[in-house]
Design a protein around this motif. Structure first.
Motif, PDB file in Angstrom:
ATOM      1  N   THR A 252       0.838  -1.198   0.000  1.00  0.00           N
ATOM      2  CA  THR A 252       0.000   0.000   0.000  1.00  0.00           C
ATOM      3  C   THR A 252       0.873   1.248   0.000  1.00  0.00           C
ATOM      4  N   PRO A 253       0.582   2.234  -0.849  1.00  0.00           N
ATOM      5  CA  PRO A 253       1.384   3.466  -0.881  1.00  0.00           C
ATOM      6  C   PRO A 253       1.316   4.217   0.453  1.00  0.00           C
ATOM      7  N   ASN A 254       2.359   4.978   0.740  1.00  0.00           N
ATOM      8  CA  ASN A 254       2.345   5.846   1.916  1.00  0.00           C
ATOM      9  C   ASN A 254       1.408   7.030   1.661  1.00  0.00           C
ATOM     10  N   PRO A 255       0.838   7.652   2.703  1.00  0.00           N
ATOM     11  CA  PRO A 255       1.137   7.429   4.121  1.00  0.00           C
ATOM     12  C   PRO A 255       0.359   6.281   4.766  1.00  0.00           C
ATOM     13  N   LYS A 256      -0.590   5.684   4.044  1.00  0.00           N
ATOM     14  CA  LYS A 256      -1.440   4.659   4.640  1.00  0.00           C
ATOM     15  C   LYS A 256      -0.643   3.458   5.128  1.00  0.00           C
ATOM     16  N   SER A 257       0.374   3.060   4.362  1.00  0.00           N
ATOM     17  CA  SER A 257       1.186   1.920   4.772  1.00  0.00           C
ATOM     18  C   SER A 257       1.877   2.191   6.103  1.00  0.00           C
ATOM     19  N   SER A 258       2.493   3.383   6.227  1.00  0.00           N
ATOM     20  CA  SER A 258       3.189   3.738   7.469  1.00  0.00           C
ATOM     21  C   SER A 258       2.224   3.828   8.645  1.00  0.00           C
ATOM     22  N   GLN A 259       1.027   4.352   8.392  1.00  0.00           N
ATOM     23  CA  GLN A 259       0.026   4.447   9.456  1.00  0.00           C
ATOM     24  C   GLN A 259      -0.404   3.057   9.932  1.00  0.00           C
ATOM     25  N   ALA A 260      -0.604   2.146   8.973  1.00  0.00           N
ATOM     26  CA  ALA A 260      -0.995   0.786   9.330  1.00  0.00           C
ATOM     27  C   ALA A 260       0.111   0.086  10.115  1.00  0.00           C
ATOM     28  N   LEU A 261       1.370   0.315   9.704  1.00  0.00           N
ATOM     29  CA  LEU A 261       2.500  -0.302  10.414  1.00  0.00           C
ATOM     30  C   LEU A 261       2.632   0.259  11.825  1.00  0.00           C
ATOM     31  N   ALA A 262       2.323   1.532  11.989  1.00  0.00           N
ATOM     32  CA  ALA A 262       2.371   2.128  13.332  1.00  0.00           C
ATOM     33  C   ALA A 262       1.345   1.464  14.253  1.00  0.00           C
ATOM     34  N   ILE A 263       0.183   1.158  13.706  1.00  0.00           N
ATOM     35  CA  ILE A 263      -0.842   0.451  14.483  1.00  0.00           C
ATOM     36  C   ILE A 263      -0.363  -0.959  14.821  1.00  0.00           C
ATOM     37  N   LEU A 264       0.280  -1.617  13.855  1.00  0.00           N
ATOM     38  CA  LEU A 264       0.820  -2.962  14.072  1.00  0.00           C
ATOM     39  C   LEU A 264       1.879  -2.955  15.165  1.00  0.00           C
ATOM     40  N   ASP A 265       2.721  -1.900  15.183  1.00  0.00           N
ATOM     41  CA  ASP A 265       3.842  -1.826  16.123  1.00  0.00           C
ATOM     42  C   ASP A 265       3.428  -1.416  17.529  1.00  0.00           C
ATOM     43  N   ALA A 266       2.237  -0.869  17.674  1.00  0.00           N
ATOM     44  CA  ALA A 266       1.779  -0.434  18.996  1.00  0.00           C
ATOM     45  C   ALA A 266       1.752  -1.611  19.963  1.00  0.00           C
ATOM     46  N   GLU A 267       1.856  -1.299  21.248  1.00  0.00           N
ATOM     47  CA  GLU A 267       1.929  -2.364  22.255  1.00  0.00           C
ATOM     48  C   GLU A 267       0.744  -3.311  22.173  1.00  0.00           C
ATOM     49  N   ASP A 268      -0.437  -2.755  21.892  1.00  0.00           N
ATOM     50  CA  ASP A 268      -1.629  -3.596  21.782  1.00  0.00           C
ATOM     51  C   ASP A 268      -2.018  -3.867  20.329  1.00  0.00           C
ATOM     52  N   GLY A 269      -1.083  -3.606  19.418  1.00  0.00           N
ATOM     53  CA  GLY A 269      -1.367  -3.772  17.998  1.00  0.00           C
ATOM     54  C   GLY A 269      -1.199  -5.197  17.526  1.00  0.00           C
ATOM     55  N   ASN A 270      -1.852  -5.501  16.411  1.00  0.00           N
ATOM     56  CA  ASN A 270      -1.663  -6.782  15.748  1.00  0.00           C
ATOM     57  C   ASN A 270      -2.039  -6.623  14.279  1.00  0.00           C
ATOM     58  N   ILE A 271      -1.847  -7.667  13.519  1.00  0.00           N
ATOM     59  CA  ILE A 271      -2.059  -7.580  12.080  1.00  0.00           C
ATOM     60  C   ILE A 271      -3.524  -7.309  11.739  1.00  0.00           C
ATOM     61  N   GLU A 272      -4.441  -7.820  12.539  1.00  0.00           N
ATOM     62  CA  GLU A 272      -5.860  -7.606  12.275  1.00  0.00           C
ATOM     63  C   GLU A 272      -6.234  -6.134  12.420  1.00  0.00           C
ATOM     64  N   LEU A 339      -4.837  22.917   9.051  1.00  0.00           N
ATOM     65  CA  LEU A 339      -4.113  22.090  10.011  1.00  0.00           C
ATOM     66  C   LEU A 339      -3.311  22.958  10.971  1.00  0.00           C
ATOM     67  N   ASP A 340      -2.664  23.993  10.423  1.00  0.00           N
ATOM     68  CA  ASP A 340      -1.882  24.925  11.277  1.00  0.00           C
ATOM     69  C   ASP A 340      -2.807  25.641  12.250  1.00  0.00           C
ATOM     70  N   ARG A 341      -3.970  26.032  11.754  1.00  0.00           N
ATOM     71  CA  ARG A 341      -4.899  26.771  12.618  1.00  0.00           C
ATOM     72  C   ARG A 341      -5.370  25.890  13.784  1.00  0.00           C
ATOM     73  N   ARG A 342      -5.561  24.598  13.496  1.00  0.00           N
ATOM     74  CA  ARG A 342      -6.028  23.676  14.531  1.00  0.00           C
ATOM     75  C   ARG A 342      -4.886  23.117  15.370  1.00  0.00           C
ATOM     76  N   GLY A 343      -3.641  23.415  14.944  1.00  0.00           N
ATOM     77  CA  GLY A 343      -2.497  22.885  15.674  1.00  0.00           C
ATOM     78  C   GLY A 343      -2.305  21.399  15.523  1.00  0.00           C
ATOM     79  N   VAL A 344      -2.707  20.887  14.356  1.00  0.00           N
ATOM     80  CA  VAL A 344      -2.630  19.453  14.089  1.00  0.00           C
ATOM     81  C   VAL A 344      -1.438  19.165  13.196  1.00  0.00           C
ATOM     82  N   THR A 345      -0.672  18.107  13.535  1.00  0.00           N
ATOM     83  CA  THR A 345       0.490  17.712  12.721  1.00  0.00           C
ATOM     84  C   THR A 345      -0.011  16.944  11.493  1.00  0.00           C
ATOM     85  N   PRO A 346       0.465  17.308  10.269  1.00  0.00           N
ATOM     86  CA  PRO A 346       0.032  16.578   9.058  1.00  0.00           C
ATOM     87  C   PRO A 346       0.372  15.102   9.165  1.00  0.00           C
ATOM     88  N   ILE A 347      -0.531  14.242   8.648  1.00  0.00           N
ATOM     89  CA  ILE A 347      -0.265  12.802   8.672  1.00  0.00           C
ATOM     90  C   ILE A 347       0.517  12.398   7.444  1.00  0.00           C
TER      91      ILE A 347
END
Length: 347
Positions: A252-272, A339-347
């Motif tokens: 899957t192209p980024n950023p979705k791939s990186s986001q999914a991997l971050a969920i996988l890597d989380a302490e309570d994460g898994n492939i599902e 995003l800047d106005r809301r103080g949110v970091t771009p994904i």
């Protein structure tokens, strides 16, 4: 090729005493158990793990073994190179007859065994065993096949091509077996607490059978370490399904791939959980205006560059390209400002 002359490396059949047979501590079945196994340890492992009980019933029914064992003479004994399960079964049957647990046989009925005595070099014997158990009629489990191929490369210096020719396999299949077993060995060394680490072979076999994941690892070998960590931390549970799902995430192209991997890597994460995020994201693109935008993007990507060259002599086509680019750029800038106005970091 070795196989054309293979019959000359053994002689027989001949009969030897069961007490003169030794189990083969170098058999691929025992690789993960260490290198200093006693006869009793090997016998116990085979009896518990290799369903020797069923084999015993068959031998009792047939009143003997139907095919000779293949053995190699060593120090006045015969090391069983092919037939360790049958040897273990015969030993157990003989003990039970002597103890009176098995009726209908003379006490020495199973104590003389037919064998073929191997005379070739260690390399020739291993090629011969491969012709029986890797590509032949008495196939080992996949991990054992891979272990045998690994030994042919590491112990005997065989090339992937020569193994493929000797065992009538494709070079790619031989390579996959080798790399998957090597990775399994690496896993076992890093996680000695996993006593049955050889069972993890299937994860690595799936890895190296995937073009996506093989390319992913070859681009950065440290990614194999990451894959090993995923297995050790039980991020995968279903061998084929989970590794194939992981391949979809990697593709899957980024950023979705990186986001999914971050969920996988989380302490309570898994492939599902990781894949659920991915499929939900894809589902959101298939409703409302986003579905139209995705369709437009896919159509643009499929247009060959030659089509755009038509704009060179057509001002109206040039204007369309400019307006599409300007509109997309403007929307991107407005999103960044919000995003800047809301103080949110771009994904």
């Amino acid at each position: 090729m070795i196989l054309s002359s293979m019959p000359s490396i053994y002689e027989g059949p001949k009969e030897v005493a069961l007490k003169d047979l030794q189990l083969d501590s170098e058999n691929v079945r025992f690789k993960h158990l260490g290198t200093h196994l006693t006869e009793s340890q090997i016998e116990e492992w085979l009896y518990d793990e290799e369903d020797v009980r069923a084999l015993m019933k068959q031998i009792l029914r047939d009143k003997g073994i139907l095919q000779p064992l293949y053995v190699k003479q060593k120090n006045g004994k015969y090391v069983v190179k092919e037939g360790n399960r049958r040897t273990t079964a015969l030993r157990r049957i003989s003990k039970e007859i002597l103890l009176g647990k098995e009726k209908g046989f003379e006490k020495h009925h199973f104590e003389i065994v037919p064998v073929m005595v191997l005379k070739g070099t260690d390399r020739e014997i291993d090629i011969f065993l491969g012709s029986i158990h890797v590509s032949g009629p008495k196939a080992w489990a996949a991990a054992n096949k891979a272990g045998h191929i690994f030994d042919l490369v590491e112990k005997h210096g065989e090339s992937f091509q020569s193994i493929a020719e000797d065992l009538a396999m494709t070079k790619k299949t031989v390579m996959n077996y080798y790399h998957a077993f090597k990775a399994t060995q690496t896993y076992g060394k890093r996680h000695p607490e996993d006593k049955n680490y050889l069972h993890k072979y299937s994860f690595f076999a799936e890895l190296y059978s995937s073009k996506i994941l093989t390319s992913w690892v070859s681009e950065d070998p440290s990614r194999l370490d990451y894959f090993i960590d995923l297995i050790a931390s039980k991020k995968f549970t279903l061998t084929y399904k989970d590794v194939r799902t992981f391949a979809k995430i990697i593709a899957t192209p980024n950023p979705k791939s990186s986001q999914a991997l971050a969920i996988l890597d989380a302490e309570d994460g898994n492939i599902e959980k990781a894949y659920a995020f991915l499929t939900e994201s894809q589902r959101n693109l298939k409703v409302g205006p986003w579905k139209d935008l995705e369709s437009i993007l896919q159509n643009l990507k499929q247009l060959p560059f030659e089509e755009f060259l038509a704009a060179i002599e057509d001002r109206s086509k040039q204007k369309i390209v400019e307006e599409v680019a300007n509109f997309a750029g403007e929307m991107q800038e407005r999103i960044k400002e919000e995003l800047d106005r809301r103080g949110v970091t771009p994904i």
